[in-house]
Every structure is written in structure tokens, then in C-alpha cells.
Write a protein that holds these residues in place. Sequence first.
Motif, PDB file in Angstrom:
ATOM      1  N   ILE A 158      11.523  -6.621   7.322  1.00 26.46           N
ATOM      2  CA  ILE A 158      10.760  -5.577   6.864  1.00 26.46           C
ATOM      3  C   ILE A 158      10.980  -4.401   7.667  1.00 26.46           C
ATOM      4  N   ASP A 159      11.369  -3.329   7.248  1.00 26.95           N
ATOM      5  CA  ASP A 159      11.320  -2.035   8.091  1.00 26.95           C
ATOM      6  C   ASP A 159      11.288  -0.798   7.091  1.00 26.95           C
ATOM      7  N   VAL A 160      11.263   0.239   7.574  1.00 20.35           N
ATOM      8  CA  VAL A 160      11.285   1.518   6.806  1.00 20.35           C
ATOM      9  C   VAL A 160      12.153   1.750   5.534  1.00 20.35           C
ATOM     10  N   GLN A 204       0.777  -1.399   0.073  1.00 18.61           N
ATOM     11  CA  GLN A 204       0.055  -0.061  -0.038  1.00 18.61           C
ATOM     12  C   GLN A 204       0.872   1.296   0.228  1.00 18.61           C
ATOM     13  N   TYR A 259       9.606 -11.713   5.167  1.00 18.11           N
ATOM     14  CA  TYR A 259       8.560 -10.236   5.575  1.00 18.11           C
ATOM     15  C   TYR A 259       9.071 -10.036   7.185  1.00 18.11           C
ATOM     16  N   LYS A 260       9.624 -10.782   7.943  1.00 20.95           N
ATOM     17  CA  LYS A 260       9.803 -10.549   9.275  1.00 20.95           C
ATOM     18  C   LYS A 260      10.958  -9.254   9.437  1.00 20.95           C
ATOM     19  N   THR A 304       3.699 -15.332  -6.917  1.00 22.74           N
ATOM     20  CA  THR A 304       3.289 -15.621  -8.334  1.00 22.74           C
ATOM     21  C   THR A 304       4.353 -15.070  -9.390  1.00 22.74           C
ATOM     22  N   VAL A 325       0.094 -11.573  -4.412  1.00 22.61           N
ATOM     23  CA  VAL A 325      -0.709 -12.119  -3.159  1.00 22.61           C
ATOM     24  C   VAL A 325       0.184 -12.171  -1.938  1.00 22.61           C
ATOM     25  N   PRO A 326      -0.158 -11.670  -0.730  1.00 26.35           N
ATOM     26  CA  PRO A 326       0.863 -12.073   0.399  1.00 26.35           C
ATOM     27  C   PRO A 326       0.766 -13.335   0.654  1.00 26.35           C
ATOM     28  N   GLY A 327       2.059 -13.804   1.009  1.00 26.40           N
ATOM     29  CA  GLY A 327       2.176 -15.232   1.379  1.00 26.40           C
ATOM     30  C   GLY A 327       2.409 -16.277   0.320  1.00 26.40           C
ATOM     31  N   MET A 328       1.867 -15.698  -0.929  1.00 26.25           N
ATOM     32  CA  MET A 328       2.150 -16.567  -1.845  1.00 26.25           C
ATOM     33  C   MET A 328       2.642 -16.054  -3.169  1.00 26.25           C
ATOM     34  N   ARG A 332       3.072  -7.628   0.165  1.00 26.99           N
ATOM     35  CA  ARG A 332       3.445  -7.574   1.697  1.00 26.99           C
ATOM     36  C   ARG A 332       2.204  -7.397   2.764  1.00 26.99           C
ATOM     37  N   ASP A 333       1.186  -6.756   1.978  1.00 28.10           N
ATOM     38  CA  ASP A 333       0.204  -6.337   3.062  1.00 28.10           C
ATOM     39  C   ASP A 333      -1.136  -7.064   2.502  1.00 28.10           C
ATOM     40  N   VAL A 334      -1.641  -6.526   1.410  1.00 33.59           N
ATOM     41  CA  VAL A 334      -3.098  -7.033   0.979  1.00 33.59           C
ATOM     42  C   VAL A 334      -2.724  -7.492  -0.487  1.00 33.59           C
ATOM     43  N   ILE A 335      -3.794  -7.948  -0.980  1.00 31.29           N
ATOM     44  CA  ILE A 335      -3.631  -8.335  -2.730  1.00 31.29           C
ATOM     45  C   ILE A 335      -3.588  -7.121  -3.342  1.00 31.29           C
TER      46      ILE A 335
END
Lengths: 341, 609
Positions: free
Chosen positions: A194-196, A172, A191-192, A256, A251-254, A233-236
Motif C-alpha cells: 500500500i502507498d499513496v 480512515q 497490505y505491504k 469478511t 476487519v483488518p487482517g480478516m 486496512r487500519d481499524v475496524i
Amino acid sequence: MNLIIGIILFLSLAVVFLLFRSTEILSVAKKKIATSFEDSNNSFNAISGVVFMFLSFAVIFWYSYDQFENYFLPMASKHAPEVELLFWVTMAVTFTVFIITQVVMFYFGYRYRYKKERKAYFYPENHKLEIVWTVIPAIVLVGLIGWGLVKWNNIMGPPPKDAVVIEIMGYQFAWASRYPGPDNELGDANYKLIDVDNIVGIDFTDSSSLDDFMPREIHIPKGKPVLFKIKARDVIHSVYLPYMRSQMNAVPGMPTQMWFIPTKTTAEMREETGNENFNFEIVCNKICGRAHFSMKHTVIVEEEWEYIKWKNEQKSWIEKNPDYYANFVKNNSTDVAVLND
Amino acid sequence: MEITKTSTKPKVQEHDHHDDHHDQSFITKYIFSEDHKMIAKQFLITGIFWAIVGGAMSSLFRIQLGFPDMDLTALSPIIGNWLTPQGKIDPEVYLALITMHGTIMVFFVLTAGLSGTFSNFLIPLQIGARDMASGFMNMLSYWFFFLSSIVMFVSIFVEGGPASGGWTIYPPLSALPQAVSGSGMGMTLWLVSMALFIVSALLGSLNYITTVINLRTEGMTFFRMPLTIWAFLVTAILGVLSFPVLLSAALLLIMDRSFGTSFYLSDIYIAGEALSNQGGSAILFQHLFWFLGHPEVYIVILPSLGITSEIIATCSRKPIFGYRAMVYSIFGIGVLSFVVWAHHMFISGMNPFLGSVFTILTLIIAVPSAVKAFNYIATLWRGNIVFTPAMLFSIGLVSFFISGGLTGLFLGNSVVDINLHDTYFVVAHFHIVMGSASFFGLFAGVYHWFPKMFGRMMNRTLGYFHFWVTFIGAYLVFFPLHYIGIAGFPRRYYSFTNFETGRIESFIDLNTFVSFAAIITFIAQFVFLFNFFYSMYRGRKAPKNPWNSNTIEWTTPREPGHGNWPGAIPKVERWPYDYSKPGSDKDYIPQHIPLSKTPESNMPEDSSR
Ligand code: HEM
Ligand SMILES: [Cu+2]
Ligand SMILES: [Cu+2]
């Protein structure tokens, strides 16, 4: 302005009401039973159908022809013309069916409008006819599907080995891209982490991540297969490149992917469209929140030599963020990979 | 098919004296009524309310799309806190509006409003039953719908706004309040409301199925049922099989939202924080959702197709062409609608092989749909067509069903869908084939059965006016969207001012035009509303069988009381489509007239109908 709208509204209301009162009173006066089939409007309705149909055909033909350049986008990938060919063949088929069925339907409406002395033709079924119009669409559909599936499998199938690999991540409300660098291998990410600063969460314990670079704009070479490895990393979100006729959800977590071969450089497109500001853009095409409508990212297609030149000029992410990397090394001293030169 | 004896006999007698005691209180008659006709009207009125809300919302966001610079401060008394200081609609409010609009139209208007009204009203009347199998469950079905409506309505006004992830509410967007403010309280209420809605739909559907199977009057074999009933039956079966899946999808989503599970969530970093959820699958939700979602579009359209089959036959004064083929295609569509769901997910990242499978299955479903369209047209051929308002709307439906169905061939072919998915082409497609077509079926049904519902006639001239404005209007609104979609404009965009350099201008005029058309079409619906409510009280009194129709609901009194028929329920002697039978001097022979009374027109095939 408001006043004009108000007046128009009021007048149309008045007209409708008058229409209503007069017909209501008339029909009472004439003592017509409320359902009589001999309605003077029957022919009006039948004819209006035919008129409406021809007017709409005229407008559709005119607009489709006149505005073709406007709605038909230039094609800038190798598979785009193939997809478009199928699209337009489908268009030809469906448009023919559309015209025929609508003409027949409104014509029947007109031709067989109610007449008191006529009786309808009792015609409950005709198996032959029904079989014909079940089988013909079925055959046409098999053709369209078969063709479509061949193309689908090519486009969605595995990419060529020599494809240029780029990681694209949607968040986003922007896109980030990461190139593998000289070693041609994308480093791990998590993803863990990730930061600014490290927005995609590059994991520097993996040595192949050390030369990865993240440009502001995506550059890709014309004529070479390009493979996007897509994440969110947040929503689709959805990576959509209309000129390439390419699209794939992020897609987060998948993870493509999608691949294509660009066939026109940005410069060529600028010439073709006559717009010197033209740019290919990844537009987000899956609802993702407040700024969904402005989530985009520039993609520059260039000749291969330009691309190589550009790529060689790029500095790796850790070169650009030495402090971050130093910090990372300090915090993870045991298992950080070291630049081995 | 030989006549199946139904077991209604004892029931018939028990009910025979039913309409002597009419002295119900206001509450049991109008509010907690168990009479199917009253419940149908309750669904209809509630549906109309929702249609106005949903339509008003579409006008609002069409203003945003068509006149992006307009200052809406004048509207602030109504929608004050939805506006930015510049008097424009806030982008998140835009998303909330389309989400509510889609939810309202699909579920509250075209599922509850349509099936709720006509399945309830017509099933007992057309199969010859005193009422639904369970009047009490039927009443509950309405009141669950009512509760669900209240919750959904309240959600529009809560802090943070209503749900705003699109009517498909894909997680993670719908699961994380950090992602969009509508995913907070608004989304919770959306889920609660839909759960109630599903309960209502299940209660209703089970009732419809039981009633059709068990309560048919003597002689009403399955293959003597009007096509309306077939359509309602299959619709109800679809509902029973698919709504529970939506419920489970919603429950898992509730768990993810409130109880820390990870069914749909994995590897998420949002609002400066990495969430601990791992191992979930966002695609799983899409599979579950569309397993309902696709049958749902047929739940929306089938009742309308049933209604128009009946009206087109009656008003062409001809039997419906290919009755059996129509029945089989309703069934075919029903069965196939369960195996095509993933055509909404071609580019969701699922395995491309699945894409191939679903392409094949999807295009198969086009065949029975095509058969239906052809049969409608064949019914018109050599008919004696009376253009009542209901007939006009039915013809409008067929026109939309064809136009919109054809664009489905593009979207159903996976490779073509790559470029069209989630563009305005899709918006055009489903508004025509599902939105406009079903709405036209709804209107057709109201115009046709209004005399039976309220004992009075609606004004015809206003009906014609309403039809022509709405028919032309709907095409003007939705047809141009195809071009915008082919040009690659994404849907659910608040504005295109930031869209690809140099393409802002391409459709500004067209969008303005569409918005004009949309608002005028919306306003024209008030003509219908006026006609509806005025005629309810002041319309001309209806004759018993105003359309010279064959089905047995027209043998009831002008305003059927509780129990529908004052005396015995008529026995059914023939199929419902004996219109313009050769030899007969009238152009219709109602279903309750025995063959023995019509020797002049009997045919050898009659014994098998
Ligand atoms: C009054 C006439 C209507 C107008 C002008 C209208 C207009 C629109 C527009 C422009 C959108 C897309 C907004 C966007 O993607 O940014 C939309 C979405 C939608 N409409 Fe309509 N619509 C109307 C009636 C209906 C009807 C009758 C239905 C019933 C099926 C319907 C169902 C939907 C659905 C399901 C969506 C998708 C919502 C979403 O994206 O989640 N609409 N409408
Ligand atoms: Cu996005
Ligand atoms: Cu579908």
C-alpha cells in the motif's frame, strides 16, 4: 436567551424549594410520624401512573402511525422484506406484551392502592401459573428463533456462483472498491504494497490483477446477486447499507463478506422517495475515529444493461496509472507478470 | 430445606462487647474505615460524584446532537480546549465524551456505585453478621476503586484527551495512537484505571460471596435469605468469573500497544506506514471483552432487581410472588449470561454458524427474565400498595425492564440484528433496560434504606417530584431513539449533517426534543441531591422500622454502630415475606419472631420456609 434560561431555572428551583419547605413544615406541624402509610399522595401517585400510561400510549400510537414513512425505510434488496416481516411480527408480539404488562401493572397499582381497612392477599405462589408463564414465552421464542435462523442461514450462507464480486476496503475515512475486470478474477493484494497511489495494495505480480479497476462509485446491477468481499486496512469499519438491510464489519487482517440481490435501481428510488438527489450509500457503522460520522460511499444500482455498459467503459487501474505500473515493473522486473497480448 | 447451622457462634461472642469502644479516630472512622456501612457510604458518595460527571457529559453531547449549530463559546471557561474555533465540540472530543460517559456509567456508577453500596450495606445487615468476612479487604476494595477513579479522572485532562474508542475499546482503534489521539496517553490511563477497578471488584466480590456463605446468623438458611442477598451473591459470582477475563483482554492489549506483540493486530497500514504486526485477530478481543461484557450487564441489573424485589414485597404488603422461582431465575440468568456473549458480534465477521448458536442461547435467557417480570406484577395483585418514593422507583424499574427487555428480542435474533446492530435502536435498548432500570433500582435503594444509613428520613414530596420527572424524562429521552434506530441511524455519530443525502432533516426536531428532555431530566437530579444531603443532616429522625419491614436490618438501632447489633444477633425464625399473613392482626411478621409466638397465623407450609 441566556437570561430566559436563567430565569426559568431560577423559578423552577424556587418552586421545588417551596414545595419542599411547605411539606416539611406541614408534616412537622401535623405531627405525622415520618412513615405513616396514610399518605394523602398515595392516590395521586396511583392515578398518575395510569394517566401517564395512557398518555404515553396515545403519543406512541400517534407518532408511530404519523411518522411511519419517516422511520421506515424503503426496502431495496431481495431479503429486506423477509427481514422486515420478521421484524414486524416480533414488533407485534412484543408490543402486545408491552401493552398488556404495562396496563396490568399500572392498573394494579391503582386498584390495590393502600387502604387502611383492607389487608393484602397472602399469595406466595402458584405453580401452575408460573409454569404457564414460563412455557408460553418459551414457545413463542422458539417460533421467533426458528424463523430467524432459517432466514439468517440464507442471508449469511454462501452466495450464488454467478454473483458479481466486488472488493470493498474501508480505511480512515473513506471506502475504496475494486472490480475484477474482464477476467472476473480479483488479483492478489498485500497490505505491504500500500502507498499513496495504490491504496489497496494491489500486487501486480499476479496477472489477474492487471485488469482490475477501481471506480469512484460502486455500480451494481439490479436483480443480480452481488458479493462484497470486505477488508479494512487500519481499524475496524462496518459496511452498512440501510436500504438493503445489509451490514458486515470490515476487519483488518480478516476478510469478511456479504451478499444481497438489489431490487430497486437508484432511479427507481429517486422516484419512490421523491428526492432527485437520492443515492444509496455505504455508511460506516463501527466507530473508527475522528471522521467516522462522515465516512460514506455512493452505490449506484442500475439495470443490468446499464451496468454492463458502465463496466465496459472502465479503464483498468494500471491504464489509469501507467507511470506507477512502469515503476513497479522496473523495481520488480524479475517476477512481474506481463500483459500478454 | 432444613436449617443449616452456621459457624458464627464463636464470632458472635467475640464481638459482643464491640460497640462499647466507639472512640475511633476520624481517620479510621471516616477514611480508612473497615466498617461495611461506612464503606458502603464511601462507594455511594463516589458513585454519585461519577454520576454527575457522566450525566454532565451526556448533556454536553446531547447539545451537539440536538442543537448542532449552537455556539458553545459561553462554556469555554469550563471546556475551553474541547471546542473548535467556531465554538462547536470537536469531533474527537465527542467520541472521547461518549467513551468516558459509557465507561463511567457502566463501571463506576452502576457497578461500583451500585453493588459497592448495597452489597456492602445490606449483606451483613440482612443476613445478620457483624461485618464483612474481611473488613480489611473490603477497605482495600474501596481504595482500589478510589485509585482507579483518580486515574480515570486524570485521564480526562491529559494531552490528546481521554480514551475515545467507545466504552468497548475495540482494537485496532484503541491500540494505535495514530488512529485517534485518545488512543495515546488517554487509553493507557484507561487501561490502568480498569486494571485497578478489576482488583477492586474482585476484592469486593470475594468478600460478598464469603460473607453470604459463612456468616449467616443462626436460622438464616439459604432459602430464608431476602432476594436482595441472592441477587448480590449471584452478582458477585458473575464478577469473580468474568472480570479476570477483561483483565486478560486488557493485558494483551497493553502488550500490543507497548511491547510490539500482535494479539489483536494484523495487516495494518496506517499513517503512511505498514505495521509489521501479523497474525493477530481483532475479533479475539471482542470475544474476550464480551465474555465479561455480557455478564457485566447483569452485574449492573441484578442488584437492582434484588433491591426492587424486596421493596415491592414490602410496599405491597405481600410476599414476593414465587420466591423460589425468583431465586432460580436469578441463577438461570447468571449461568446463561456466560454463554450469550457473541450476540454482540453477529456481524463482526465471525462464522455465521456461531451466530445461530448464540441466537438460540440468547433467546433462552429471555425466559427467566420474563418470569421475573411476571412475578413482580403478580406481587402487586391484590396487594395493599403504599407508594413510597422507593416503591415508585421500583415500579418504574419493572416498567423499564419490560420495555427494554422486549427490544432485546429484536437484537438477539441474529437476522433482525443485521439491520439494527450499532444503530440508535441499540442505544435505546440498553439505556432503557440497563441504564434506566439499574438507575431506578439505585434510587429505590437509596430512598428505602436511607433511614438505616443515616438515621433520618428523606423528604417524600421531593421524592415524588424526583420520581415523576425522572420517569417521564427517561422515557422521553430514550423511547424516541428507537425510531431513529429503525431508520438506520448509526450510533457514535458526531453529527448527521453528512449522513445520506436527503435524510438530514428527518429527525432534526426529534433530536432537539430528546436533548431538551435529557437536559431537564439531568437538572432534576439535583433535586434528589439536595434531598439526599439535606436529609442527611436535617431530615426528620427515622423510626426504627419505618416501612414495617420484615428483614432483620430493621432490628438494629436507629444508627447501628460498629458490629451492627448492640446485643446478640437476632436469630432468624422464618422467611422474610410474611406480610399480611391470614390470622395475624398486623400486616407483617419480622423474621426474628418465632413461629411459637404466632400460633394464630401459622400455616402448614411454614415449616418448609
Ligand atoms: C443522563 C441520561 C443519559 C443520556 C442523555 C445519555 C445519552 C447517551 C447517548 C446519546 C449516547 C450515544 C452517543 C453516540 O452513540 O453517539 C450514549 C451512549 C452510552 N450511554 Fe448514555 N445516556 C444517559 C445515561 C446513561 C446511563 C445511566 C448509562 C448506564 C448504563 C449509560 C450508558 C451508555 C453507554 C454504555 C453508551 C455507549 C457508549 C459508547 O458508544 O461507547 N448512559 N448515552
Ligand atoms: Cu469507519
Ligand atoms: Cu449481551
